[in-house]
Write a protein that holds these residues in place. Structure first.
Motif, short mmCIF file in Angstrom:
data_model
loop_
_atom_site.label_atom_id
_atom_site.label_comp_id
_atom_site.label_asym_id
_atom_site.label_seq_id
_atom_site.Cartn_x
_atom_site.Cartn_y
_atom_site.Cartn_z
N PHE A 284 30.18 51.23 87.39
CA PHE A 284 28.73 52.22 87.51
C PHE A 284 27.78 51.22 87.01
CE2 PHE A 284 27.96 56.08 86.28
CZ PHE A 284 26.51 56.68 85.99
N SER A 285 27.66 50.57 86.40
CA SER A 285 26.61 49.86 85.30
C SER A 285 25.90 48.71 87.26
CB SER A 285 27.02 48.85 84.76
OG SER A 285 27.18 49.36 83.79
N SER A 286 26.45 48.50 87.96
CA SER A 286 26.36 47.90 88.47
C SER A 286 25.66 48.33 89.56
CB SER A 286 26.84 46.50 89.05
OG SER A 286 28.18 46.79 88.47
N THR A 287 26.41 49.23 90.29
CA THR A 287 26.11 50.10 91.83
C THR A 287 24.76 51.32 91.24
OG1 THR A 287 27.96 50.27 91.77
CG2 THR A 287 27.07 51.47 93.38
N LYS A 288 23.91 51.26 92.25
CA LYS A 288 22.18 51.99 92.22
C LYS A 288 22.86 53.47 92.60
CE LYS A 288 17.33 51.56 93.27
NZ LYS A 288 17.31 51.95 91.42
N LYS A 289 23.79 53.39 93.23
CA LYS A 289 23.62 54.09 94.64
C LYS A 289 25.03 55.44 93.81
CE LYS A 289 21.14 53.68 98.69
NZ LYS A 289 20.88 53.78 100.16
N VAL A 290 25.30 56.09 92.74
CA VAL A 290 26.13 56.63 91.76
C VAL A 290 26.26 58.46 92.01
CG1 VAL A 290 28.02 57.26 90.22
CG2 VAL A 290 26.94 54.96 90.58
#
Length: 883
Positions: free
Chosen positions: A282-288
């Motif tokens: 979650f933290s490292s993925t921008k498009k969530v």
């Protein structure tokens, strides 16, 4: 019916809001196709939508008004209702009456009902069954955004790099949306899917990570995620400082309650590795996108859980942008439309608030009324408590079945028995709720009525009629308007069409709005009758500046709070109200299954939708089954403090130990003791009023009747003398599953009593083992079969059902029937997996074992299974993996 042109309409089931092309045929059938031009489904349909053409017959339809069980005229029914309601209001005040409405109503119906109750009767005692599925999401949106606004759309799911699915078996409950997600993952394998659910459901088949957390611990998990975002410096500080408030307090509470990965893992009963992986992704993925539904909402702390999810998106600025945001997906086709018109008892129309004096004045002036309700009315569960206590003396129930669907359902039944006046508007003649009606009003069903619905992505679509009005059934808005006129409100309810109502609804949304309220469809205020007739789907807001609608909200980082900033909400996680105990050691979770909808009034008309799961079941983990002496396919009794039920046992390691799952669909019309909501506790969220359907303490024990059996019959039968019975429609027959506590002394006489004395009876009896088999043949055609045994080890129903497809019965079939085994050469397809093409489990397993199928894709190529609606694809993949 005469042959007509194809009509573009929308599906009447879930909140995905799929476009449907319906073509009535000269032989009184209806051909159904997915609408490739509709943005919600782009031509796809699930198993339920594909079978809509099989559900439009008039069996069990309510076609005429009734008073006291006797047919009457519309004038008599409407005059009686208006007189009785007026008398009760005069004697006891406006809060002595109530409306309980439904997400199955069209927006125009909803608008008129809300206007009558709140605007002119002067009470806010109107609530909706949508209270049961999405009111926690509504409350959370309003706390965070200042408005009930879903920021995302379906396209965002296809653009995202990470989709977190929390509390949703999307594969079964929103299948077309699941298909879009699955296709996106096939096209872009780097797309990650995380499923958060105590159960391993069909949705997990596409998951990169399954978080099987402790039931009810979601707020801990997302508080932990928020704290991790802070610790690892993933916060969007410019966004937080410029566009949010209350962050410091929110993050402090998150730190205090879920301060480390190990604490979160302990409280959620997860491995630290799974928690850490979720946090990192979650933290490292921008498009969530975080997609959530009933597993979050249906909780005594559902609003807090929703806000814990929203907090994480606000903290990272992941909102108002493509492929980013919290996405609540609704359960019903027009739950969103009901929200728009104020269908909840604590709302005014057009997303305005009862408690806001500015809104109260605005709506009063628009409706030209001096009697607008000023205090919130009773929420769904409280409404029926008030009926039971005699505070509410008249209730009008529209398009819903609360005797089955509300928690503590037996108390609902008792409340209606005591109520002075029960009015039910329904398209079905016999439901668990119509049984308690003093006055029954025949309403139009899907395919017969016209209006609009709004789906989960704020997309307004037309639902159009393509069938004639049956009997004397009428539009709901017409029924309500006629009562309103007879109550003295003639000028305010003199509607002539649904289009006229929609125009008023659109005008109210823009009345003195000027950008202050998110819900605004004022661009449709001057819509003509022809434009309404040809209206194509649009997402609100729809204004003169945005005539083509709005794909996403909050793109300008402006929110509808007083300050214009989003509100972070500090969440103190709370456990469910009722914990397990020695007496009730299991957690009962309720929900939907793949091919049925709500209380099966429509879906059970289709034989192909009944074959996948033909009877109520309880899913339990193998260790729990062993400890409680439960075997697969046996029967079990479940008990809670509130009620009891019987169900078929399904032993599966998909279930979490200590929990059981039971579907919500079965009613007293279709089974003897299968209303699961009779067991469900009536605890509700203190903010949203949404019940805690996902966490009721129960016990479970083997149910040990002295005999088991089943009947397949071309005619419907009365089997009430069996303590356990389930009735379901098959292909050219009715299927009854049976069990009894009293020994059948003379099985042949019992069989003739139920099957009838006409025709030829072939039977076999083994007194020693307690087995009995019989078939009735009329004019050389199999009419019915009956099988009885001392245990649940009975022949497969699938091969026997195939005998009913033939107009004659062969000597070989007679012998196989008496022997209780398929005749030589007859293939038993087994339990149906693919409802669209009737492909059974045995057929699939045989093809896999023969080597004809090398991978799950070959299943579709060789057998067509999974190539139409795709709802069975997760199960097909599981079968291939297992074999």
């Amino acid at each position: 019916m005469v042959t007509q042109q194809s009509i573009n309409t929308t599906c009447p089931y879930c909140g995905v809001g799929c476009g449907v092309i319906a073509t009535p045929n000269a032989d009184n059938t209806v051909t159904i196709e997915g609408d490739p031009s509709h943005p919600a489904n782009l031509g796809r349909l699930c198993s339920k939508g594909s079978a809509l053409g099989e559900t439009v017959n008039l069996d069990n339809r309510l076609l005429y008004p009734q008073i006291g069980g006797k047919r009457t005229s519309w004038d008599d029914a409407l005059d009686t209702i208006s007189t009785k309601l007026s008398d009760i209001i005069e004697q006891h005040g406006p809060d002595s009456v109530a409306f309980y409405v439904s997400g199955q109503l069209l927006t125009e119906d909803y608008y008129v009902a809300n206007k009558l109750m709140k605007g002119f009767i002067g009470s806010a005692n109107i609530d909706t069954n949508s209270r049961l599925c999405m009111s926690s999401a509504v409350a959370a949106h309003k706390r965070a955004f200042g408005s009930d606004s879903v920021p995302c759309n379906y396209e965002d799911l296809e653009l995202a790099d990470l989709i977190v699915i929390d509390g949703s078996n999307t594969a079964w409950c929103h299948p077309v949306l699941f298909q879009r997600i699955n296709k996106a993952k096939q096209d872009r394998p780097d797309l990650k899917i995380i499923v958060i659910d105590p159960r391993r459901t069909a949705t997990c088949e596409i998951a990169d990570l399954h978080i099987a957390l402790k039931p009810g611990s979601d707020a801990v998990l997302f508080n932990g995620l928020l704290n991790y975002l802070r610790q690892e410096d993933y916060l969007d500080w410019p966004f937080l400082e410029q566009h949010t408030e209350n962050f410091s307090n929110t993050i402090q509470v998150a730190k205090d309650t879920a301060g480390s990965t190990s604490i979160v893992a302990q409280l959620c009963e997860l491995s630290e590795e799974d928690v850490a992986r979720f946090f990192r992704l979650f933290s490292s993925t921008k498009k969530v996108i975080t997609l959530y539904s009933q597993g979050i909402n249906q909780s005594s702390s559902g609003t807090d859980k929703c806000n814990s999810i929203i907090n994480c998106h606000l903290a990272t600025g992941r909102i108002g942008k493509p492929a980013m945001g919290p996405f609540s997906i609704t359960g019903q086709p027009n739950a969103m439309g009901g929200r728009e018109v104020g269908g909840l008892s604590n709302q005014l129309a057009a997303h305005m608030d009862l408690a806001d004096p500015v809104h109260h004045d605005l709506v009063s002036r628009f409706w030209q009324t001096n009697n607008l309700a000023s205090q919130p009315g009773a929420k769904a569960v409280d409404m029926f408590h008030a009926i039971s206590e005699g505070k509410i003396k008249a209730v009008w129930i529209m398009a819903t079945n609360p005797v089955v669907t509300l928690p503590d359902a037996d108390k609902v039944k008792q409340a209606l028995q005591k109520c002075e006046l029960v009015i039910v508007s329904e398209c079905e003649a016999n439901t668990d709720t119509t049984a308690y009606a003093d006055i029954l009003l025949p309403a139009l069903a899907w395919g017969e009525k016209c209006g609009t619905v709004t789906n989960s992505e704020r997309r307004i679509s037309r639902q159009r009629s393509f069938l004639p009005h049956p009997g004397e059934a009428e539009e709901d808005w017409w029924i309500i308007s006629q009562v309103a006129q007879r109550m003295g409100f003639q000028q305010k309810f003199n509607y002539q069409s649904a289009a006229e109502i929609f125009k008023e609804h659109a005008a109210l949304s823009g009345f003195e709005n000027e950008g202050k309220r998110s819900f605004d469809i004022s661009g449709l205020t001057n819509i003509t009758v022809e434009e309404y007739r040809s209206f194509t789907p649009l997402q609100w807001p729809i204004t003169t500046e945005k005539p083509n609608g709005t794909a996403r909200l909050f793109v300008d980082n402006h929110f509808f709070t007083v300050s214009g900033k989003a509100q972070m909400v500090a969440i103190q996680p709370r456990p469910p109200v009722h914990e397990t105990s020695d007496e009730y050691p299991f957690i009962l979770n309720t929900g939907r299954i793949r091919d049925q909808w709500h209380t099966m009034a429509r879906t059970a008309r289709s034989s192909r939708l009944n074959v996948h799961i033909p009877e109520p079941f309880v899913q339990i983990h193998p260790l729990d089954a062993m400890n409680w002496q439960l075997t697969n396919d046996s029967l079990a009794q479940l008990n809670s403090r509130w009620g009891s039920m019987l169900a078929r046992v399904v032993v599966s390691d998909e279930q979490r130990p200590g929990s059981v799952f039971v579907p919500m669909h079965w009613t007293n019309q279709l089974a003897s003791m299968a209303r699961v909501d009779a067991l469900v506790n009536p605890a509700t969220d203190p903010i949203s009023g949404q019940p805690e359907f996902k966490h009721t303490p129960v016990n479970i024990r083997p149910y040990k009747p002295v005999w088991y059996g089943f009947i397949l019959s071309r005619k419907q039968l009365n089997v009430d003398d069996a303590q356990y019975w389930v009735k379901i429609k098959g292909d050219k027959f009715w299927h009854y599953e049976l069990a009894g506590e009293n020994r059948i002394q003379e099985p042949d006489q019992w069989a003739q009593q139920h099957l009838g004395n006409d025709g030829e009876l072939l039977d076999f009896i083994d007194h020693k083992t307690g087995r009995y088999r019989a078939g009735k043949i009329v004019n050389n055609r199999l009419e019915s079969v009956i099988f009885i045994a001392a245990n649940h080890d009975l022949p497969a129903r699938s091969w026997l059902s195939q005998l009913f497809t033939s107009e004659t019965i062969t000597d070989q079939d007679r012998m196989s029937l008496l022997a209780g085994i398929p005749r030589k050469g007859q293939k038993d397809a087994g339990r149906i997996v693919c409802a669209c093409f009737g492909i059974g489990e045995n057929t699939l397993k045989d093809a896999i074992a023969c080597g004809d199928i090398k991978n799950s894709d070959d299943i579709g190529l060789k057998l067509k299974a999974g190539t139409n609606c795709g709802s069975c694809v997760p199960e097909l993949k599981t079968l291939f993996t297992e074999n």
